[in-house]
Design an enzyme around this catalytic site. Structure first.
Site, mmCIF file in Angstrom:
data_model
loop_
_atom_site.group_PDB
_atom_site.id
_atom_site.type_symbol
_atom_site.label_atom_id
_atom_site.label_comp_id
_atom_site.label_asym_id
_atom_site.label_seq_id
_atom_site.Cartn_x
_atom_site.Cartn_y
_atom_site.Cartn_z
ATOM 1 N N HIS A 107 0.801 -1.232 0.000
ATOM 2 C CA HIS A 107 0.000 0.000 0.000
ATOM 3 C C HIS A 107 0.831 1.278 0.000
ATOM 4 O O HIS A 107 0.286 2.362 -0.063
ATOM 5 C CB HIS A 107 -0.937 0.020 1.207
ATOM 6 C CG HIS A 107 -0.226 0.272 2.503
ATOM 7 N ND1 HIS A 107 0.436 -0.708 3.190
ATOM 8 C CD2 HIS A 107 -0.028 1.413 3.207
ATOM 9 C CE1 HIS A 107 0.993 -0.190 4.274
ATOM 10 N NE2 HIS A 107 0.728 1.098 4.312
HETATM 11 C C1 UD1 Z 1 -1.896 5.332 6.204
HETATM 12 C C2 UD1 Z 1 -0.559 5.789 6.829
HETATM 13 C C3 UD1 Z 1 0.476 4.694 6.627
HETATM 14 C C4 UD1 Z 1 -0.016 3.361 7.126
HETATM 15 C C5 UD1 Z 1 -1.339 3.049 6.446
HETATM 16 C C6 UD1 Z 1 -1.934 1.730 6.866
HETATM 17 C C7 UD1 Z 1 -0.032 8.182 6.725
HETATM 18 C C8 UD1 Z 1 0.792 9.194 6.047
HETATM 19 N N1 UD1 Z 1 -0.042 6.968 6.156
HETATM 20 O O1 UD1 Z 1 -1.696 5.206 4.797
HETATM 21 O O2 UD1 Z 1 1.639 5.052 7.369
HETATM 22 O O3 UD1 Z 1 0.928 2.371 6.831
HETATM 23 O O4 UD1 Z 1 -2.256 4.104 6.769
HETATM 24 O O5 UD1 Z 1 -3.083 1.461 6.125
HETATM 25 O O6 UD1 Z 1 -0.635 8.475 7.735
HETATM 26 N N2 UD1 Z 1 -9.153 4.762 2.268
HETATM 27 C C9 UD1 Z 1 -10.361 4.135 2.266
HETATM 28 N N3 UD1 Z 1 -10.886 3.736 3.476
HETATM 29 C C10 UD1 Z 1 -10.256 3.952 4.643
HETATM 30 C C11 UD1 Z 1 -9.021 4.624 4.625
HETATM 31 C C12 UD1 Z 1 -8.468 5.011 3.441
HETATM 32 O O7 UD1 Z 1 -10.971 3.916 1.226
HETATM 33 O O8 UD1 Z 1 -10.789 3.552 5.699
HETATM 34 C C13 UD1 Z 1 -8.552 5.155 0.979
HETATM 35 C C14 UD1 Z 1 -8.867 6.574 0.590
HETATM 36 O O9 UD1 Z 1 -9.015 6.596 -0.763
HETATM 37 C C15 UD1 Z 1 -7.617 7.327 0.986
HETATM 38 C C16 UD1 Z 1 -6.539 6.273 0.743
HETATM 39 O O10 UD1 Z 1 -7.157 5.019 1.062
HETATM 40 O O11 UD1 Z 1 -7.427 8.476 0.257
HETATM 41 C C17 UD1 Z 1 -5.317 6.449 1.580
HETATM 42 O O12 UD1 Z 1 -5.662 6.546 2.973
HETATM 43 P P1 UD1 Z 1 -4.705 7.384 3.971
HETATM 44 O O13 UD1 Z 1 -5.213 7.286 5.337
HETATM 45 O O14 UD1 Z 1 -4.496 8.754 3.399
HETATM 46 O O15 UD1 Z 1 -3.323 6.669 3.807
HETATM 47 P P2 UD1 Z 1 -2.928 5.127 3.808
HETATM 48 O O16 UD1 Z 1 -2.379 4.799 2.475
HETATM 49 O O17 UD1 Z 1 -3.994 4.254 4.358
#
Ligand code: UD1
Length: 367
Positions: free
Chosen positions: A205
């Protein structure tokens, strides 16, 4: 002692759970769970609360997704309001996600003490948003609870006073030990008609792997080739699934024989797969530690790791995308690594934190 436990994203929940359960049993402590809402899907959040026996959060900030500045800023604005209504005696932040740094900044600016659990880890790669979050959090926090000697050394080198640093061990393994009977009874692999030890697990991811079309394309090609040798289970993170769709790779992956792509899994179901698999391919931080602890080979598709002890003492190997196929084939063909036990990675980290907090309480009563 009113203690806020901040959680935000999937890797945070298994870090606050053991501490919440331990604090709840202490008469002097009043733990409150504050969920920032960075992760909000059922599979990415609620299911973990259920698996780990956590109650609903006491406070939910409902932040959701956004750019880094949006996410960080929104947590700061929302959490500051909570802190101004009723200040806790201590804020505990865990790991290195955007909410970790944001909650820390909001609290310290109001003169509230912050403890960072999993302090001192460094990848020395500032292209990673997590490295920025670690640096910001550690420079501001009052108490730095570290998992390993390398983390202590990093903090000392950065000029942190030794009396702020306390090595407590790896809290994630407290969750693992707490849930071990349920994990061992789960047998998730049977749901996919797989035999124990005869499949690999994949999680990817990181933006560096999944946001770049060329990198994600070549990872997919390699995974398809590997699946022809050994079945792979790849519970795809929402970010990864979205990018696979954007780059036109999703259907090819979903229809590849022996490549199973379920939704992200709750803790117990996922850990059951890790316990039973032949090897893991990942870019996660926590999985490097969990595989090292239980002795499952792990290929980390990254240029660096903030968890070097998993390489020197565990089962972890860093791996470039171009080397993934060869390294995975070595493991499929029988190459193994023998991990050594790591000091304080023993399921008793929450107890050590409780002792540290009691000591703090006694010192502040005396002064
Ligand atoms: C975040 C953390 C990362 C961690 C990861 C675990 C930061 C900078 N990154 O990254 O360190 O390893 O979590 O998963 O804080 N989304 C959903 N549903 C959710 C959450 C996210 O659909 O419940 C999608 C959204 O499109 C979002 C994307 O995933 O924009 C990324 O989510 P985000 O929380 O920004 O970062 P992660 O890649 O999950």
């Amino acid at each position: 002692m009113l203690i806020h436990l901040i959680c935000a994203a999937r890797p945070n929940f298994m870090k606050i759970a053991p501490l919440y359960h331990a604090l709840k049993d202490e008469r002097w402590a009043q733990p409150m769970i504050v969920h920032t809402g960075q992760h909000y899907d059922l599979n990415m959040s609620d299911a973990f609360f259920e698996d780990l026996g956590l109650p609903q959060p006491d406070i939910h900030l409902g932040i959701g997704s956004g750019t880094h500045a949006e996410q960080t800023g929104n947590v700061m604005i929302a959490y500051e309001k909570i802190l101004m209504e009723k200040a806790p005696d201590l804020v505990v932040v865990v790991g290195d996600v955007n909410s970790t740094a944001a909650a820390t900044i909001a609290a310290v600016k109001l003169g509230i003490k912050v403890a960072h659990l999993e302090a001192g880890l460094r990848s020395f790669d500032r292209r990673m948003p997590e490295e920025i979050n670690r640096l910001v959090t550690d420079v501001l926090a009052d108490l730095l609870w570290t998992p390993s000697p390398d983390a202590d050394q990093n903090l000392l080198r950065e000029g942190v006073k030794p009396d702020k640093i306390k090595r407590v061990g790896n809290i994630m393994l407290d969750s693992l030990e707490m849930m071990r009977p349920k994990i061992e009874a789960q047998n998730t692999h049977q749901e996919f008609d797989l035999a124990s030890g005869a499949f690999g697990v994949v999680t990817l991811h990181r933006p560096s792997n999944v946001d770049d079309e060329e990198n994600l394309g070549s990872l997919c090609n390699t995974l398809q080739k590997l699946a022809a040798k050994l079945p792979l289970v790849f519970p795809a993170h929402p970010r990864t699934r979205k990018k696979l769709g954007m780059f036109g790779l999703l259907q090819k992956m979903q229809t590849c024989p022996n490549l199973i792509m379920p939704d992200p899994m709750p803790y117990i179901r996922f850990m059951s797969l890790v316990f039973q698999c032949k090897f893991v391919i990942t870019d996660s931080g926590g999985i490097q530690e969990e595989t090292s602890y239980i002795g499952v080979p792990c290929l980390t598709v990254r240029e660096n790791t903030e968890r070097p002890i998993t390489i020197t003492h565990g089962t972890n190997q860093l791996c470039r995308i171009g080397d993934l196929q060869t390294k995975a084939m070595d493991i499929i063909n029988g190459s193994t690594s023998r991990p050594q036990p790591i000091e304080l990675w023993d399921g008793n980290t929450a107890k050590r934190i409780i002792d540290c907090l009691k000591e703090q309480l006694n010192t502040s009563k005396q002064s």
